[in-house]
Design an enzyme around this catalytic site. Structure first.
Site, mmCIF file in Angstrom:
data_model
loop_
_atom_site.group_PDB
_atom_site.id
_atom_site.type_symbol
_atom_site.label_atom_id
_atom_site.label_comp_id
_atom_site.label_asym_id
_atom_site.label_seq_id
_atom_site.Cartn_x
_atom_site.Cartn_y
_atom_site.Cartn_z
ATOM 1 N N SER A 66 0.075 -2.312 2.053
ATOM 2 C CA SER A 66 0.165 -1.571 0.858
ATOM 3 C C SER A 66 0.565 -2.243 -0.490
ATOM 4 O O SER A 66 -0.334 -3.436 -0.830
ATOM 5 C CB SER A 66 1.274 -0.305 1.032
ATOM 6 O OG SER A 66 1.231 0.585 -0.111
ATOM 7 N N ASP A 284 -3.219 -0.549 -1.197
ATOM 8 C CA ASP A 284 -4.145 0.321 -0.203
ATOM 9 C C ASP A 284 -4.470 1.744 -0.723
ATOM 10 O O ASP A 284 -5.153 2.418 -0.058
ATOM 11 C CB ASP A 284 -3.502 0.323 0.998
ATOM 12 C CG ASP A 284 -2.165 1.047 0.962
ATOM 13 O OD1 ASP A 284 -1.633 1.348 -0.094
ATOM 14 O OD2 ASP A 284 -1.971 1.764 2.152
#
EC number: 5.4.2.3
Length: 548
Positions: A66, A284
């Site tokens: 992420s 992400d």
């Protein structure tokens, strides 16, 4: 049925590194990529077991870290409706990942299969994807060995966003049913979102171009495809799209950079004009942060709290206009990180609930409302329409043209919003819909309420597990006496609020503080940080200067 011999054979290829302890948290497993090979293999095995336990339903696996730096990576599992892995399996994931040898792993696996009553003869199906990190390909290879070890039927979604992977899981598992979520492909995702968006803005003026900071991550190629599907209905300008440049991912850009530094990414200096809207995705594309420059070129951040306020008020308005207020109750879920001003604004309009930090807590709480809005201040969030509410929207017969229009808007919102998980691109389109309907600029949106000045700092500690909290993480119960000291400090500051909680992913403690002025919020945060440091037995000679 015993554990197949292939599991041990493959496990030998992926030995666990010594002296490393792994923990499955809110974000799954996440740490430096170089030590994760064994974890990915074992997660592959676990995903296959989860599918077998659920009679062959498709389980998702996402390889991503992420908003973390490029050298990190991670992996998390996704349950059949696109939701986070059932919390009861998190502990098992941690135990299996920490088995030191192949024999230890097989023993723990056998115990788990027996205890969970998993029939190994059942089929297993998984779908998996990854973000753009250089470490992704080798880690996916280890994951695939885990699938092979138990003979799972595996579908590779390739390089994609976390929200698309979640979408695919639900779409695959609902295919051909009355609850069908959409075509189980990336193309199906784009068609669903773009069609709903175009319906919602059909009678509105085309907005001015929106700049998107793609964080040099997987959001860049996905946003580029979204641009193709939106056509002239939404002009987008993509920035920070260098997905192959070493070290560029999340570096001085992206949603986390904007939230923590509270300033424009340097790469957008001169690109964003006064009055123009901009937004940042994370690595992400599951977090979203908006911002704009005022007429004096002063930066203004519009975070998850601002998004929640904008969206929730709009949904309440539509429900009321449709004549559904007695049948459809709207509520908002926040965490302790939500700005106090946002909580006050929302509480005056609809029910607000505070839960511990972590998507799983927010998501589950939001499911208790007919329409549940949840956004973390960091920009991760979505809106959930309960199954009963979706039926109501399908069957309701409006009695006036205004009710009919509002009902159609609610139906389209149900299609536009990715309800499996926070989705930066879906949320971006949602924000743009509301701005178009309200004819708001960034300034007018920002004026809904004025944020209390706040500061977030972190303190490195030897063991974060000594910090225990209660009251949705707003109060410390351990170490003893620390909360009392924090309370004494907070009372000295006008509008003061502060809380301390351990990180879920690293050995740091996060300190949040609010006060009536920027200087007081900064001072309170650093003074509470100093208390935390002292309570951990820190050496005064190495005490961080900002805590003095």
């Amino acid at each position: 049925m015993p554990i197949p011999p292939a599991v041990a054979k493959f496990a030998d290829l992926h030995p666990k590194p010594a002296h490393v302890r792994f923990q499955y948290g809110t974000a799954g497993f996440r740490t430096v990529a170089s030590v994760l090979d064994s974890v990915l293999f074992r997660v592959g095995v676990l995903a296959a077991l989860r599918s077998k336990k659920l009679d062959g339903k498709t389980i998702g696996v996402m390889v991503t870290a992420s908003h973390n730096p490029e050298q990190d990576n991670g992996v998390k599992l996704v349950d059949p409706r696109g939701e986070m892995l059932d919390t009861s399996w998190e502990g098992h994931a941690t135990v299996l990942s920490n088995a030191q040898t192949t024999d230890d792993f097989i023993n723990e696996l056998d115990k788990f299969v027996q205890a969970a009553k998993i029939d190994l003869s059942k089929p297993a199906r998984v779908v998996y994807g990854r973000d753009t990190r250089p470490s992704g390909a080798s880690l996916v290879a280890a994951l695939e060995d885990g699938f092979k070890a138990l003979g799972a039927e595996a579908r590779d979604a390739g390089v994609t966003t976390t929200p698309i992977l979640h979408y695919l899981v639900r779409a695959i598992n609902t295919k051909g049913t009355k609850d069908s979520y959409g075509d189980d492909s990336e193309e199906g995702y784009f068609l669903k979102l773009s069609a709903a968006y175009k319906k919602l803005v059909a009678t509105r003026q085309t907005p001015s171009p929106l700049i998107i900071d793609c964080a040099n991550g997987v959001g860049a190629p996905i946003a580029a495809r979204l641009v193709e599907h939106l056509g002239d209905s939404m002009p987008l300008i993509l920035e920070n799209t260098s997905i192959t440049t070493p070290g560029a991912l999340n570096n001085a850009c992206g949603a986390d950079y904007v939230k923590t530094s509270q300033k424009l990414p340097p790469s957008l200096d001169g690109r964003l004009q006064p009055g123009q809207r901009g937004c940042s995705l994370d690595g992400d594309a599951d977090r979203l942060m908006y911002f704009y420059l005022d007429e004096r070129s002063q930066f203004h951040m519009l975070d998850g709290d601002k998004i929640a306020a904008l969206v929730a008020a709009f949904v309440v308005e539509l429900v009321k206009t449709a004549g559904l207020q007695s049948q459809v109750k709207v509520g908002v879920v926040q965490t302790a990180y939500a700005n106090g001003a946002s909580t006050k604004y929302l509480s005056e309009r609809l029910p607000v609930r505070c839960v511990p930090t972590g998507v799983k807590h927010l998501h589950h709480a939001a499911e208790h409302y007919n329409i549940g809005v949840y956004f973390e201040a960091n920009g991760h969030g979505t809106v959930l329409f309960s199954p009963a509410t979706q039926e109501t929207l399908r069957d309701y017969q409006p009695s006036t043209p205004a009710q009919s229009t509002a009902l159609e808007h609610l139906r389209s919102l149900n299609q536009l919003i990715n309800q499996t998980v926070g989705d930066a691109l879906s949320d971006m389109l949602l924000v743009e819909v509301v701005l178009a309907h309200k004819a708001y600029s960034g300034l007018e949106w920002d004026s809904l309420y004025v944020d209390l000045p706040n500061r977030l700092v972190k303190v490195v500690v030897a063991d974060r597990n000594q910090f225990k909290t209660e009251d949705a993480e707003r109060q410390l119960i351990s170490p003893p006496g620390l909360q009392q000291k924090i309370n004494e400090l907070v009372r000295r500051y006008d509008g003061g609020r502060s809380f301390v909680r351990p990180s879920g992913t690293e050995d740091v403690v996060r300190v949040y503080a609010e006060a009536s002025s920027r200087a007081q919020a900064d001072e309170l945060a650093f003074r509470v940080g100093g208390l935390v440091y002292d309570f951990c037995g820190g050496n005064p000679t190495t005490r961080p200067k900002e805590f003095i």
